[in-house]
Design an enzyme around this catalytic site. Sequence first.
Site, PDB file in Angstrom:
ATOM      1  CE  LYS A   1      -3.777   2.527   0.797  1.00 52.67           C
ATOM      2  NZ  LYS A   1      -4.814   2.644   1.771  1.00 52.67           N
TER       3      LYS A   1
ATOM      4  CD  GLU B   1      -7.894   7.099  -6.190  1.00 53.29           C
ATOM      5  OE1 GLU B   1      -8.275   7.447  -4.842  1.00 53.29           O
ATOM      6  OE2 GLU B   1      -8.633   6.217  -6.651  1.00 53.29           O
TER       7      GLU B   1
HETATM    8  P1  NAD Z   1     -14.992  -1.048  11.227  1.00 55.90           P
HETATM    9  O1  NAD Z   1     -14.198  -0.092  11.642  1.00 55.90           O
HETATM   10  O2  NAD Z   1     -16.756  -0.942  11.239  1.00 55.90           O
HETATM   11  O3  NAD Z   1     -14.729  -2.404  12.324  1.00 55.90           O
HETATM   12  C1  NAD Z   1     -15.675  -3.451  11.917  1.00 55.90           C
HETATM   13  C2  NAD Z   1     -16.155  -3.961  13.344  1.00 55.90           C
HETATM   14  O4  NAD Z   1     -15.078  -4.583  14.239  1.00 55.90           O
HETATM   15  C3  NAD Z   1     -16.767  -2.916  14.221  1.00 55.90           C
HETATM   16  O5  NAD Z   1     -17.980  -3.294  14.971  1.00 55.90           O
HETATM   17  C4  NAD Z   1     -15.566  -2.439  15.294  1.00 55.90           C
HETATM   18  O6  NAD Z   1     -16.276  -1.939  16.368  1.00 55.90           O
HETATM   19  C5  NAD Z   1     -15.043  -3.770  15.466  1.00 55.90           C
HETATM   20  N1  NAD Z   1     -13.565  -3.860  15.871  1.00 55.90           N
HETATM   21  C6  NAD Z   1     -12.806  -3.103  15.386  1.00 55.90           C
HETATM   22  N2  NAD Z   1     -11.283  -3.675  15.981  1.00 55.90           N
HETATM   23  C7  NAD Z   1     -11.895  -4.626  16.841  1.00 55.90           C
HETATM   24  C8  NAD Z   1     -11.153  -5.377  17.715  1.00 55.90           C
HETATM   25  N3  NAD Z   1      -9.791  -5.495  17.708  1.00 55.90           N
HETATM   26  N4  NAD Z   1     -11.547  -6.382  18.674  1.00 55.90           N
HETATM   27  C9  NAD Z   1     -12.874  -6.596  18.627  1.00 55.90           C
HETATM   28  N5  NAD Z   1     -13.961  -5.695  17.832  1.00 55.90           N
HETATM   29  C10 NAD Z   1     -13.182  -4.928  16.956  1.00 55.90           C
HETATM   30  O7  NAD Z   1     -14.676  -1.776   9.885  1.00 55.90           O
HETATM   31  P2  NAD Z   1     -13.083  -1.817   9.099  1.00 55.90           P
HETATM   32  O8  NAD Z   1     -13.620  -3.064   8.198  1.00 55.90           O
HETATM   33  O9  NAD Z   1     -12.027  -1.725   9.833  1.00 55.90           O
HETATM   34  O10 NAD Z   1     -13.285  -0.338   8.054  1.00 55.90           O
HETATM   35  C11 NAD Z   1     -14.108  -0.343   7.110  1.00 55.90           C
HETATM   36  C12 NAD Z   1     -14.191   1.304   6.772  1.00 55.90           C
HETATM   37  O11 NAD Z   1     -12.961   1.454   6.371  1.00 55.90           O
HETATM   38  C13 NAD Z   1     -15.094   1.688   5.766  1.00 55.90           C
HETATM   39  O12 NAD Z   1     -15.767   3.018   6.340  1.00 55.90           O
HETATM   40  C14 NAD Z   1     -14.064   1.772   4.501  1.00 55.90           C
HETATM   41  O13 NAD Z   1     -14.812   2.941   3.849  1.00 55.90           O
HETATM   42  C15 NAD Z   1     -12.959   2.398   5.124  1.00 55.90           C
HETATM   43  N6  NAD Z   1     -11.740   2.011   4.385  1.00 55.90           N
HETATM   44  C16 NAD Z   1     -10.916   3.328   4.393  1.00 55.90           C
HETATM   45  C17 NAD Z   1      -9.779   3.198   3.774  1.00 55.90           C
HETATM   46  C18 NAD Z   1      -9.136   4.507   3.359  1.00 55.90           C
HETATM   47  O14 NAD Z   1      -7.968   4.340   2.375  1.00 55.90           O
HETATM   48  N7  NAD Z   1      -9.216   5.506   4.173  1.00 55.90           N
HETATM   49  C19 NAD Z   1      -9.530   2.018   2.771  1.00 55.90           C
HETATM   50  C20 NAD Z   1     -10.435   0.893   3.167  1.00 55.90           C
HETATM   51  C21 NAD Z   1     -11.458   0.937   3.894  1.00 55.90           C
END
Ligand code: NAD
Length: 360
Positions: A223, A233
Amino acid sequence: MPVVHVDLAERSYDVIVETGILSSAGSSISALRLGSKAAVISDENVDTHHGDRLAASLDAAGIPYSRHVIPAGESSKSFEQVASLCSELAAAGNDRSSFVIALGGGVVGDLAGFVAAIFYRGVPFVQIPTTIVAQVDSSVGGKTGINLPVGKNLVGSFHQPRLVLVDPEVLRTLPSREFLEGFAEVIKHAAIRDAPMLDELAQLDPTSPDVPADLIARNIAIKARIVEADELETAGTRALLNFGHTIGHGIEAAVPYGEMLHGEAISLGLRAALYLSCKQAGLSQDAAQSVYRLLEHFSLPTVLPEKISTDTVMERLSRDKKFSAGAIRFVLLREPGDAFLADTVSKKDLEDAINALRQA
Ligand code: NAD
């Protein structure tokens, strides 16, 4: 201890990957002298599991802080949550000399990063990602933002973190479905940039919560190199990270929120992109199979449920992807590790690829 340096001139920073580093986060952060006070932003799940450990390490390092906990889930990426956080930060005595620490998954990272980008016209921030997606993808690269009712990530800003601390141990508390979905992005990285990683992933035990630090670091380096080549981008390189995401996003948006996790939708999108890569870019069936088998290895979905119509997926993906002369920009693979942006994929090709997802 793997350290990935992200080289972006005066916006450069380190990503440190180390098991247990959350417990000594305070000393790593204090060495950077980012400000006089920290605002720690987390969600309710992450705060419950890991908030106290971070707080203890900030105490030990003598860093004053305020703690802010948001509801878990995508709906927190909203203007309302930004407004409420900014008010909370100010009420807790934070100002232009403060900095933000994002402790959580991609939702917390995107939201807290955006708050850091605009609070007092911008304060530094540190990412401590706690999901696989956040560790290998969203915490690096500086994309921050929130959603609008009409679509995801439509408001935001580029604001690079000053430090990213990745502790593989925090992944142990992830529920198993959230743990496995993260591998969709890891498989994507291997497919577009690191073919040998495909074999290594096949050797990984998907039931073990211990993800090797060097595997995470290798993903972060993929990445990082792409972000260095195309920070904002504008050059097209960063778009390679969208492999599997065009159809994946269409599928994700075609079902009620929460029914299918992001990584699960991306798994289907990856299978569709492999199908089109075989048809249009000369990817061999064997190579496509090796990626496909990995999706199955991590129990990721590969068959599109009957109730999701092709028309709905096409309508959803057309909302943010524009067709020009009947074709769409789409990432294809020539072979594992060699991805490119193609302008040859038509609406009909997309429909065929979505329909092909209905058979096992
Ligand atoms: P999330 O942040 O919603 O986490 C998923 C779930 O896991 C949530 O319920 C959270 O409370 C829980 N959780 C997180 N860490 C935990 C842990 N260690 N133990 C227990 N529970 C935990 O989801 P995600 O998949 O991490 O992120 C998705 C988001 O990321 C989306 O909004 C997406 O648009 C964004 N995203 C951004 C980029 C970027 O370049 N900025 C790239 C990819 C995705």
